[in-house]
Design a protein around this motif. Structure first.
Motif: not given
Length: 218
Positions: A88-94, A183-185, A208-212
């Motif tokens: 979900l974190h990677c989704l909101v960052v992208d 968004f992450e915040e 958080w892990p790296e999303c790529g």
């Protein structure tokens, strides 16, 4: 025949792209059909071959936005190597990156806050990624990563409202480059209230892990 079909496809795509630029810049009511035609290098006849009206062209932009959101969410729902909150974190960052780089998505956001398209909020891009966020929340609940009694619908609703607010404020303050951080915040604030103590302790230690890069070609 194949060549004509390809030419027609390119003309339609050029019209949608040019319309997105105009809608993102000026909104629906003030958008100029002539400016859209100039940007697409299409004739008025070509436009009305593909679209009966400016409204129909705007709805094609909305649909193109939904397709981009769908492509993005599918990339992260397929990532079974990540936990639900990490995905979900990677989704909101992208998602923040997509708002920044895609004029189609920028136009979709501008159009759905105009009176002519209020009803489209229920079937637009926010519905696509909101449904995916809810699926991640359900998965987290099933894996014991939410606090006991946590409401997955409330989790999704508060997160979606916060992201929409952050997106709107980024336009007002012209701080688009910080949107991913904002968004992450928002996600971290919601998780602080609703994630399990065990998950929060692990997150405090590891982050958080790296999303790529998972953005589609735009």
């Amino acid at each position: 025949m194949a060549r004509q079909q390809e030419r027609a496809r390119r003309t339609r795509a050029a019209l949608v792209e040019s319309a997105a630029i105009e809608f993102a810049r000026r909104g629906y009511a003030a958008a100029s059909v002539n400016t859209i035609l100039e940007g697409s290098n299409a004739t008025k006849g070509a436009m009305y071959f593909h679209f009966q009206s400016k409204e129909e062209l705007a709805r094609a932009v909305l649909q193109a936005g939904v397709e981009q959101f769908t492509g993005l969410t599918e990339r992260w729902t397929r990532r079974t190597d990540l936990g639900p909150f990490e995905a979900l974190h990677c989704l909101v960052v992208d998602l923040a990156k997509l708002f920044h780089v895609s004029v189609i998505v920028q136009a979709e956001f501008r159009l759905i806050i105009e009176p002519e398209f209020y009803a489209d909020v229920q079937s637009g891009g926010s519905k696509v990624w909101g449904r995916t966020a809810y699926e991640f929340a359900i998965r987290a609940q099933n894996e014991g990563l939410l606090r006991e009694g946590a409401d997955t619908e409330k989790f999704t609703r508060v997160l979606a409202a916060s992201l929409a607010g952050q997106r709107y404020m980024s336009d007002l303050t012209e701080l688009k480059g910080d949107l991913a951080e904002r968004f992450e915040e928002s996600l971290e604030v919601v998780l602080a209230a609703m994630a399990s103590e065990q998950w929060l302790a692990k997150f405090a230690e590891q982050g958080w892990p790296e999303c790529g890069s998972e953005l589609p070609e735009l």
